[in-house]
Motif scaffolding. Structure first.
Motif, PDB file in Angstrom:
ATOM      1  N   ALA A  82       0.839  -1.199   0.000  1.00 56.65           N
ATOM      2  CA  ALA A  82       0.000   0.000   0.000  1.00 56.65           C
ATOM      3  C   ALA A  82       0.872   1.247   0.000  1.00 56.65           C
ATOM      4  O   ALA A  82       0.643   2.186  -0.763  1.00 56.65           O
ATOM      5  CB  ALA A  82      -0.922  -0.008   1.206  1.00 56.65           C
ATOM      6  N   LYS A  83       1.912   1.230   0.833  1.00 62.24           N
ATOM      7  CA  LYS A  83       2.827   2.376   0.910  1.00 62.24           C
ATOM      8  C   LYS A  83       3.462   2.652  -0.457  1.00 62.24           C
ATOM      9  O   LYS A  83       3.408   3.778  -0.976  1.00 62.24           O
ATOM     10  CB  LYS A  83       3.923   2.063   1.944  1.00 62.24           C
ATOM     11  N   LEU A  84       4.014   1.601  -1.070  1.00 56.00           N
ATOM     12  CA  LEU A  84       4.656   1.777  -2.376  1.00 56.00           C
ATOM     13  C   LEU A  84       3.667   2.258  -3.429  1.00 56.00           C
ATOM     14  O   LEU A  84       3.949   3.185  -4.183  1.00 56.00           O
ATOM     15  CB  LEU A  84       5.284   0.458  -2.838  1.00 56.00           C
ATOM     16  N   SER A  85       2.489   1.629  -3.458  1.00 54.90           N
ATOM     17  CA  SER A  85       1.518   1.980  -4.492  1.00 54.90           C
ATOM     18  C   SER A  85       1.077   3.435  -4.356  1.00 54.90           C
ATOM     19  O   SER A  85       0.955   4.142  -5.356  1.00 54.90           O
ATOM     20  CB  SER A  85       0.285   1.080  -4.414  1.00 54.90           C
ATOM     21  N   VAL A  86       0.856   3.880  -3.113  1.00 51.66           N
ATOM     22  CA  VAL A  86       0.395   5.258  -2.912  1.00 51.66           C
ATOM     23  C   VAL A  86       1.490   6.254  -3.301  1.00 51.66           C
ATOM     24  O   VAL A  86       1.252   7.205  -4.053  1.00 51.66           O
ATOM     25  CB  VAL A  86      -0.063   5.479  -1.450  1.00 51.66           C
ATOM     26  N   ILE A  87       2.719   6.015  -2.840  1.00 49.26           N
ATOM     27  CA  ILE A  87       3.812   6.954  -3.151  1.00 49.26           C
ATOM     28  C   ILE A  87       4.067   7.011  -4.656  1.00 49.26           C
ATOM     29  O   ILE A  87       4.163   8.087  -5.250  1.00 49.26           O
ATOM     30  CB  ILE A  87       5.105   6.565  -2.402  1.00 49.26           C
ATOM     31  N   VAL A  88       4.165   5.842  -5.272  1.00 58.62           N
ATOM     32  CA  VAL A  88       4.442   5.803  -6.711  1.00 58.62           C
ATOM     33  C   VAL A  88       3.337   6.520  -7.480  1.00 58.62           C
ATOM     34  O   VAL A  88       3.611   7.331  -8.371  1.00 58.62           O
ATOM     35  CB  VAL A  88       4.595   4.344  -7.201  1.00 58.62           C
ATOM     36  N   THR A  89       2.082   6.260  -7.107  1.00 60.77           N
ATOM     37  CA  THR A  89       0.969   6.879  -7.823  1.00 60.77           C
ATOM     38  C   THR A  89       1.005   8.398  -7.681  1.00 60.77           C
ATOM     39  O   THR A  89       0.851   9.118  -8.667  1.00 60.77           O
ATOM     40  CB  THR A  89      -0.373   6.320  -7.314  1.00 60.77           C
ATOM     41  N   CYS A  90       1.241   8.894  -6.461  1.00 63.01           N
ATOM     42  CA  CYS A  90       1.287  10.343  -6.263  1.00 63.01           C
ATOM     43  C   CYS A  90       2.406  10.970  -7.086  1.00 63.01           C
ATOM     44  O   CYS A  90       2.197  11.963  -7.792  1.00 63.01           O
ATOM     45  CB  CYS A  90       1.502  10.682  -4.785  1.00 63.01           C
ATOM     46  N   LEU A  91       3.613  10.402  -6.999  1.00 65.25           N
ATOM     47  CA  LEU A  91       4.746  10.950  -7.752  1.00 65.25           C
ATOM     48  C   LEU A  91       4.489  10.915  -9.247  1.00 65.25           C
ATOM     49  O   LEU A  91       4.774  11.865  -9.971  1.00 65.25           O
ATOM     50  CB  LEU A  91       6.011  10.152  -7.441  1.00 65.25           C
ATOM     51  N   GLN A  92       3.944   9.790  -9.675  1.00 63.43           N
ATOM     52  CA  GLN A  92       3.660   9.621 -11.091  1.00 63.43           C
ATOM     53  C   GLN A  92       2.694  10.694 -11.592  1.00 63.43           C
ATOM     54  O   GLN A  92       2.925  11.327 -12.621  1.00 63.43           O
ATOM     55  CB  GLN A  92       3.064   8.224 -11.282  1.00 63.43           C
ATOM     56  N   LEU A  93       1.624  10.933 -10.837  1.00 59.91           N
ATOM     57  CA  LEU A  93       0.627  11.929 -11.225  1.00 59.91           C
ATOM     58  C   LEU A  93       1.259  13.310 -11.278  1.00 59.91           C
ATOM     59  O   LEU A  93       1.068  14.074 -12.213  1.00 59.91           O
ATOM     60  CB  LEU A  93      -0.518  11.955 -10.215  1.00 59.91           C
ATOM     61  N   LEU A  94       2.047  13.606 -10.239  1.00 63.99           N
ATOM     62  CA  LEU A  94       2.633  14.935 -10.119  1.00 63.99           C
ATOM     63  C   LEU A  94       3.632  15.189 -11.249  1.00 63.99           C
ATOM     64  O   LEU A  94       3.512  16.167 -11.997  1.00 63.99           O
ATOM     65  CB  LEU A  94       3.331  15.023  -8.754  1.00 63.99           C
ATOM     66  N   THR A  95       4.623  14.317 -11.384  1.00 63.59           N
ATOM     67  CA  THR A  95       5.674  14.583 -12.371  1.00 63.59           C
ATOM     68  C   THR A  95       5.136  14.456 -13.800  1.00 63.59           C
ATOM     69  O   THR A  95       5.532  15.225 -14.668  1.00 63.59           O
ATOM     70  CB  THR A  95       6.881  13.646 -12.203  1.00 63.59           C
ATOM     71  N   SER A  96       4.213  13.536 -14.032  1.00 63.97           N
ATOM     72  CA  SER A  96       3.688  13.362 -15.386  1.00 63.97           C
ATOM     73  C   SER A  96       2.864  14.565 -15.817  1.00 63.97           C
ATOM     74  O   SER A  96       3.039  15.086 -16.914  1.00 63.97           O
ATOM     75  CB  SER A  96       2.808  12.123 -15.491  1.00 63.97           C
ATOM     76  N   SER A  97       1.955  15.030 -14.939  1.00 66.65           N
ATOM     77  CA  SER A  97       1.094  16.134 -15.350  1.00 66.65           C
ATOM     78  C   SER A  97       1.915  17.415 -15.458  1.00 66.65           C
ATOM     79  O   SER A  97       1.662  18.257 -16.306  1.00 66.65           O
ATOM     80  CB  SER A  97      -0.064  16.302 -14.372  1.00 66.65           C
ATOM     81  N   PHE A  98       2.929  17.536 -14.634  1.00 67.81           N
ATOM     82  CA  PHE A  98       3.827  18.694 -14.672  1.00 67.81           C
ATOM     83  C   PHE A  98       4.584  18.729 -16.003  1.00 67.81           C
ATOM     84  O   PHE A  98       4.562  19.719 -16.714  1.00 67.81           O
ATOM     85  CB  PHE A  98       4.801  18.573 -13.491  1.00 67.81           C
ATOM     86  N   GLY A  99       5.231  17.632 -16.323  1.00 64.56           N
ATOM     87  CA  GLY A  99       6.009  17.553 -17.563  1.00 64.56           C
ATOM     88  C   GLY A  99       5.129  17.674 -18.791  1.00 64.56           C
ATOM     89  O   GLY A  99       5.479  18.342 -19.761  1.00 64.56           O
TER      90      GLY A  99
END
Lengths: 282, 309
Positions: A82-99
């Motif tokens: 759960a920890k990994l999935s939540v962190i990865v998902t948040c980072l992914q959303l943030l960096t992807s939408s930013f870029g």
């Protein structure tokens, strides 16, 4: 005329029967393994393989579900995942939408080259460079850390590509108007692009979450210590160690299925839309 | 006069500054993703190519091997077996999954009772954790006591020596893996086909009905031609995922028995993380890369073709 009608109705009855039968087979094929799993998870080992199958055990052994938490650190595995999935998902959303915002709406030197690089790496199979990637991570002392899995999954080219495609559909005039009103680029991203891209963000969320939750090879390479394992490789370890504890294995498997099923059922609409439109992830 | 040029100069310099700032802002948007992407994807990619020309065990010193690793591929029986198995797995899985998912989509596209329930259910195997469903599968297909073999022997009276030993038999292991793969992934491709069916032109069906076409004729002459881009896309996706198969094999057969289900990625994993023969593992990776690249190029050409129509 009546003859033709009779023929048509006979054909439609046959057609209807055939269709019903196909459905039945379909439902049995897809659902039976899950039903069998549930039923076996409530049995003693010796009763799991009785034939004919005893679908509803007379005395369901609920103890299987309490024992698995102490036989293996199932709770820890779930917490890790759960920890990994939540962190990865948040980072992914943030960096992807930013870029993606820069690729879709801003002009800068090297945009074309950079974007081509991104798109062409989507096609490269991760399995082709997982070995040097591991060597590199090991030299950073990241093997046997959760950070390795996070670094591995959080910066995908696919996420950027998907978000960019969505941003392209948002009219440029909207951003220009906001510029004239004195909004900064960061403000436009946060207050205009993000709220407008909810469908794309939902799709990316589910894809990333489920992919990280169900990932097998990544955690298998990087996480060899039991305390770090995710539910997938933890369950696999349990199956290898206790291969004849059929009832317990099935109970643990049911537990491993539940979180993803809940997420899927509650966000199903976005999931299906995602696969249908942008969800071209392999 | 002098002051005018000064003002102009000041203006261009502030304009230049403005432009530079815009560029910097743009880069700041890309940087978080790009840095991670460059470090964890681009660098290993280049490293992989270089490593395939080296000999290294990851601990002692590295040495240049030239083309040795690639020459070794042709003599390595396990590699050849893995390559053939990957192609066999692909050749079996791709058409069967394609047909199964198309049939499923056609069925669930028509107006029927509890359609959404069935759509959800057929998607379950795809979202379910692979390790968990593989565990169920292994028990269902257990050679000695599994319900499948019990059914075959008790109901269909198959004699004990004729019963397939599924994952434990080198002649049946691949079949077992392929069946599992179809079961697990047909729901996923069904959704893509359903989306394709949504885009078909209803007028063509009306025209076909006026011409007196029966359901079979409608399928072959109206539905299928309209689904061609979707089918092509699904086909390419299926081939690429089949080339990369690993977790299914690991959870059903562990590559065995013998090397009966050894596939490329499994062999890369073993060569790298069991034998620590990193250079050779990278050479095998290059073969996988080229296979996938070939299909991707084919896909680009195909997509351009469909865009032209």
């Amino acid at each position: 005329m009546t003859h033709a009608n009779a023929l048509a109705s006979r054909r439609s009855t046959k057609y209807w029967l055939l269709k019903g039968l196909t459905y039945l087979i379909l439902a049995l094929l897809t659902l039976l393994p899950f039903v069998w799993m549930l039923s076996a998870s409530l049995k003693l080992n010796k009763d799991v393989f009785t034939f004919p199958i005893d679908w509803i055990p007379d005395q369901p052994r609920w103890a299987n579900y309490s024992e698995i938490w102490t036989t293996i650190p199932l709770g820890l595995f779930i917490a890790n995942t759960a920890k990994l999935s939540v962190i990865v998902t948040c980072l992914q959303l943030l960096t992807s939408s930013f870029g993606a915002y820069a690729f879709a709406k801003l002009h800068f030197k090297g945009r074309k080259v950079l974007f081509t690089t991104y798109v062409s790496t989507i096609a490269v199979p991760w399995q082709a460079y997982m070995v040097p990637q591991f060597i590199m991570m090991r030299s950073f002392h990241l093997n046997n850390t959760h950070l390795a899995i996070i670094c591995l999954q959080a910066f995908s080219a696919f996420g950027v590509f998907m978000m960019r495609q969505f941003y392209l559909s948002i009219p440029d005039e909207l951003c220009e108007a906001a510029r004239i009103d004195g909004m900064s680029q960061y403000g436009i991203w946060a207050r205009i692009m993000l709220p407008l891209s909810k469908p794309a963000l939902s799709t990316l969320t589910i894809f990333t979450f489920v992919a990280t939750w169900n990932d097998f090879l990544g955690p298998m390479i990087y996480l060899t210590e039991t305390r770090l394992k995710t539910i997938q490789i933890g369950l696999r370890m349990f199956i290898t160690q206790y291969s004849t504890e059929y009832g317990l294995i099935m109970a643990a498997s049911v537990v491993a299925l539940i979180p993803v099923l809940i997420i899927f059922l509650s966000l199903q609409k976005y999931f299906v839309q995602g696969i249908a439109t942008a969800g071209l992830k392999g | 006069m002098a002051s005018v040029t000064q003002v102009q100069a000041r203006r261009t310099s502030s304009h230049r500054k403005r432009k530079l700032l815009d560029q910097l802002i743009a880069y700041s948007f890309i940087a978080p993703n790009f840095i991670g992407f460059a470090v964890f994807t681009l660098v290993p990619l280049v490293f992989a190519l270089a490593l395939s020309f080296m000999n290294w065990d990851g601990a002692n010193s590295i040495s240049f091997a030239g083309l040795d690793n690639f020459r070794r591929l042709f003599r390595d029986k396990v590699f050849i077996k893995a390559l053939i198995n990957t192609l066999v797995y692909t050749a079996a899985t791709v058409p069967l999954t394609l047909v199964a998912s198309l049939a499923l989509a056609l069925l669930l596209n028509s107006r029927i009772f509890a359609r959404n329930f069935f759509r959800t259910v057929s998607f379950f195997p795809y979202v379910a954790s692979l390790v968990a469903v593989a565990a169920v599968w292994n028990m269902l297909f257990s050679p000695s006591m599994g319900p499948v073999n019990m059914l075959l022997s008790k109901v269909f009276k198959v004699s004990a020596e004729d019963l397939p030993r599924w994952a434990a038999d080198k002649d049946w292991a691949m079949t077992t893996v392929v069946m599992f793969s179809i079961w697990k992934y047909m729901g996923y491709y069904m959704v893509i086909f359903l989306a394709g069916l949504q885009n078909t032109n209803p007028e063509l069906y009306e025209a076909a009905a006026l011409d007196g076409a029966n359901p079979q004729q409608k399928f072959w002459h109206v539905t299928l031609p309209q689904l061609r881009p979707t089918t092509f896309f699904v086909l390419m996706m299926l081939i690429i995922t089949s080339f990369k198969v690993y977790d299914i094999i690991y959870n059903i057969t562990q590559g065995g028995p013998g090397n009966a289900t050894m596939v490329l990625v499994y062999y890369i994993y073993n060569t790298a993380f069991v034998s620590w023969d990193l250079g050779y593992a990278s050479a095998i990776s290059m073969v996988l890369f080229l296979l996938v690249l070939g299909i991707t190029l084919l896909q680009f050409r195909g997509e351009r073709h469909f865009d032209d129509i």
